[in-house]
Design a protein around this motif. Structure first.
Motif, PDB file in Angstrom:
ATOM      1  N   UNK A 153       2.878  25.367   5.239  1.00  0.00           N
ATOM      2  CA  UNK A 153       2.075  24.158   5.356  1.00  0.00           C
ATOM      3  C   UNK A 153       2.953  22.941   5.090  1.00  0.00           C
ATOM      4  N   UNK A 154       2.925  21.980   5.995  1.00  0.00           N
ATOM      5  CA  UNK A 154       3.812  20.831   5.892  1.00  0.00           C
ATOM      6  C   UNK A 154       3.284  19.765   4.938  1.00  0.00           C
ATOM      7  N   UNK A 155       4.222  18.935   4.468  1.00  0.00           N
ATOM      8  CA  UNK A 155       3.891  17.849   3.546  1.00  0.00           C
ATOM      9  C   UNK A 155       4.352  16.525   4.126  1.00  0.00           C
ATOM     10  N   UNK A 156       3.483  15.527   4.063  1.00  0.00           N
ATOM     11  CA  UNK A 156       3.782  14.188   4.544  1.00  0.00           C
ATOM     12  C   UNK A 156       3.651  13.202   3.393  1.00  0.00           C
ATOM     13  N   UNK A 157       4.582  12.265   3.310  1.00  0.00           N
ATOM     14  CA  UNK A 157       4.488  11.178   2.334  1.00  0.00           C
ATOM     15  C   UNK A 157       4.258   9.889   3.107  1.00  0.00           C
ATOM     16  N   UNK A 158       3.230   9.157   2.717  1.00  0.00           N
ATOM     17  CA  UNK A 158       2.834   7.932   3.409  1.00  0.00           C
ATOM     18  C   UNK A 158       2.867   6.779   2.421  1.00  0.00           C
ATOM     19  N   UNK A 159       3.504   5.679   2.791  1.00  0.00           N
ATOM     20  CA  UNK A 159       3.501   4.501   1.930  1.00  0.00           C
ATOM     21  C   UNK A 159       2.359   3.568   2.348  1.00  0.00           C
ATOM     22  N   UNK A 160       1.890   2.778   1.408  1.00  0.00           N
ATOM     23  CA  UNK A 160       0.847   1.794   1.704  1.00  0.00           C
ATOM     24  C   UNK A 160      -0.499   2.402   2.017  1.00  0.00           C
ATOM     25  N   UNK A 161      -0.986   3.271   1.130  1.00  0.00           N
ATOM     26  CA  UNK A 161      -2.230   4.008   1.402  1.00  0.00           C
ATOM     27  C   UNK A 161      -3.468   3.414   0.748  1.00  0.00           C
ATOM     28  N   UNK A 162      -3.363   2.211   0.193  1.00  0.00           N
ATOM     29  CA  UNK A 162      -4.528   1.655  -0.502  1.00  0.00           C
ATOM     30  C   UNK A 162      -5.617   1.191   0.453  1.00  0.00           C
ATOM     31  N   UNK A 201       0.084  10.529  -0.902  1.00  0.00           N
ATOM     32  CA  UNK A 201      -0.334   9.166  -0.576  1.00  0.00           C
ATOM     33  C   UNK A 201       0.183   8.237  -1.667  1.00  0.00           C
ATOM     34  N   UNK A 202       0.903   7.208  -1.262  1.00  0.00           N
ATOM     35  CA  UNK A 202       1.480   6.313  -2.259  1.00  0.00           C
ATOM     36  C   UNK A 202       0.962   4.892  -2.087  1.00  0.00           C
ATOM     37  N   UNK A 203       0.954   4.177  -3.192  1.00  0.00           N
ATOM     38  CA  UNK A 203       0.529   2.776  -3.222  1.00  0.00           C
ATOM     39  C   UNK A 203       1.039   2.172  -4.524  1.00  0.00           C
ATOM     40  N   UNK A 204       1.084   0.876  -4.586  1.00  0.00           N
ATOM     41  CA  UNK A 204       1.624   0.248  -5.796  1.00  0.00           C
ATOM     42  C   UNK A 204       0.812   0.624  -7.030  1.00  0.00           C
ATOM     43  N   UNK A 205      -0.508   0.561  -6.894  1.00  0.00           N
ATOM     44  CA  UNK A 205      -1.394   0.924  -8.009  1.00  0.00           C
ATOM     45  C   UNK A 205      -2.327   2.020  -7.523  1.00  0.00           C
ATOM     46  N   UNK A 206      -2.100   3.277  -7.922  1.00  0.00           N
ATOM     47  CA  UNK A 206      -2.936   4.395  -7.458  1.00  0.00           C
ATOM     48  C   UNK A 206      -4.409   4.171  -7.766  1.00  0.00           C
ATOM     49  N   UNK A 207      -5.248   4.503  -6.791  1.00  0.00           N
ATOM     50  CA  UNK A 207      -6.704   4.359  -6.952  1.00  0.00           C
ATOM     51  C   UNK A 207      -7.380   5.669  -6.577  1.00  0.00           C
ATOM     52  N   UNK A 214       4.036   3.775  -6.059  1.00  0.00           N
ATOM     53  CA  UNK A 214       5.289   3.499  -5.356  1.00  0.00           C
ATOM     54  C   UNK A 214       5.355   2.042  -4.931  1.00  0.00           C
ATOM     55  N   UNK A 215       6.420   1.386  -5.327  1.00  0.00           N
ATOM     56  CA  UNK A 215       6.734   0.037  -4.878  1.00  0.00           C
ATOM     57  C   UNK A 215       7.992   0.160  -4.038  1.00  0.00           C
ATOM     58  N   UNK A 216       7.872  -0.039  -2.733  1.00  0.00           N
ATOM     59  CA  UNK A 216       9.009   0.193  -1.842  1.00  0.00           C
ATOM     60  C   UNK A 216      10.115  -0.840  -2.014  1.00  0.00           C
ATOM     61  N   UNK A 217       9.868  -1.882  -2.805  1.00  0.00           N
ATOM     62  CA  UNK A 217      10.902  -2.891  -3.045  1.00  0.00           C
ATOM     63  C   UNK A 217      11.675  -2.616  -4.334  1.00  0.00           C
ATOM     64  N   UNK A 218      11.365  -1.485  -4.988  1.00  0.00           N
ATOM     65  CA  UNK A 218      11.976  -1.163  -6.278  1.00  0.00           C
ATOM     66  C   UNK A 218      12.669   0.187  -6.197  1.00  0.00           C
ATOM     67  N   UNK A 219      13.990   0.208  -6.374  1.00  0.00           N
ATOM     68  CA  UNK A 219      14.764   1.442  -6.221  1.00  0.00           C
ATOM     69  C   UNK A 219      14.334   2.521  -7.213  1.00  0.00           C
ATOM     70  N   UNK A 220      14.047   2.130  -8.446  1.00  0.00           N
ATOM     71  CA  UNK A 220      13.633   3.116  -9.452  1.00  0.00           C
ATOM     72  C   UNK A 220      12.280   3.714  -9.090  1.00  0.00           C
TER      73      UNK A 220
END
Length: 247
Positions: A1-10, A30-36, A51-57
């Motif tokens: 079963x495959x896994x997908x990571x998506x940014x900006x899911x809010x 599913x990623x977003x700056x503040x998980x809901x 996830x904040x895509x502007x922050x390397x850490x």
């Protein structure tokens, strides 16, 4: 079963894409700056990460928590509408930090695991403004055009390692929060000198002839993620398809 990571899911495209892949039986990160949890309740096949895509850490932490993935969808973005003359340069840089450099940073971070497995797909969500640039969106258009060139070059560069790079180009979706995810008001970006020019453009936005739905974009991401051909661009929505055909 495959896994997908998506940014900006809010909201918008990211949220709908997460639902679409879950319905197809995939594991979804599913990623977003503040998980809901209220909009995407975690489940056996769904993980919601900060996830904040502007922050390397933040990028490193999210990818570490996600574990191996098969598809990365760079969807997180900031919209801005207004006369370029009146758009503060710090905001122009902010648009590029998310739309352009955020996408590049996520891509660079995930390539090593894809290259090690000699498989993986990178789907970058841009916009139909790359097919037909529209007025009052110069900074946004430039940030997305940069990703078009980036992805085209990357597709050639990574094919040697079995990695595919794709573009999804959504049309105009009135239901998205395109210009509401920034800290600059539209009214402040339309000087009086531009009022007469801007009025019919905003009127057309209010009553578009063709519109793109979030489901159109989710389906285009699905096609791009599973495409085994050399197709690079996947217009999403009837307006984007029409523009692509006319190009």
């Amino acid at each position: 079963m495959k896994t997908i990571l998506i940014t900006g899911c809010s909201s918008g495209y990211g949220l709908e894409t997460a639902h679409h892949f879950l319905a197809q039986g995939w594991h979804v990160v599913a990623t977003m700056r503040v998980p809901r949890a209220d909009i995407l309740p975690p489940s056996e096949r769904l993980r919601v990460l900060s996830l904040d895509v502007t922050n390397a850490e933040s990028i490193a932490a999210a990818l570490d928590a996600a574990g191996p993935i098969d598809v990365l969808v760079n969807n997180a973005g900031i919209g801005v509408v207004g006369a370029f003359e009146a758009t503060p340069m710090p905001h122009v840089r902010k648009v590029f930090e998310t739309n352009t450099f955020g996408t590049m940073a996520m891509t660079q971070a995930v390539i090593p695991q894809f290259r090690a497995r000699r498989s993986g797909v990178i789907v970058n969500v841009t916009s139909s403004v790359t097919l037909a640039p529209m007025p009052l969106a110069a900074a946004y258009t430039a940030s997305k055009q940069a990703i078009e060139g980036f992805t085209g070059s990357l597709a050639h560069e990574l094919a040697h390692f079995g990695i595919r790079a794709k573009l999804v180009e959504p049309g105009y979706a009135p239901t998205t929060r395109f210009a509401h995810n920034s800290d600059v008001r539209i009214e402040d970006l339309i000087p009086k000198a531009y009022a007469d020019f801007a009025a019919p453009i905003f009127a057309a936005f209010a009553q578009p002839a063709l519109v793109t739905k979030e489901t159109d974009v989710a389906e285009a991401v699905w096609k791009a993620s599973n495409d085994l051909t050399g197709q690079l661009r996947f217009p999403a929505g009837p307006d984007a398809v029409a523009l692509a055909q006319a190009a």
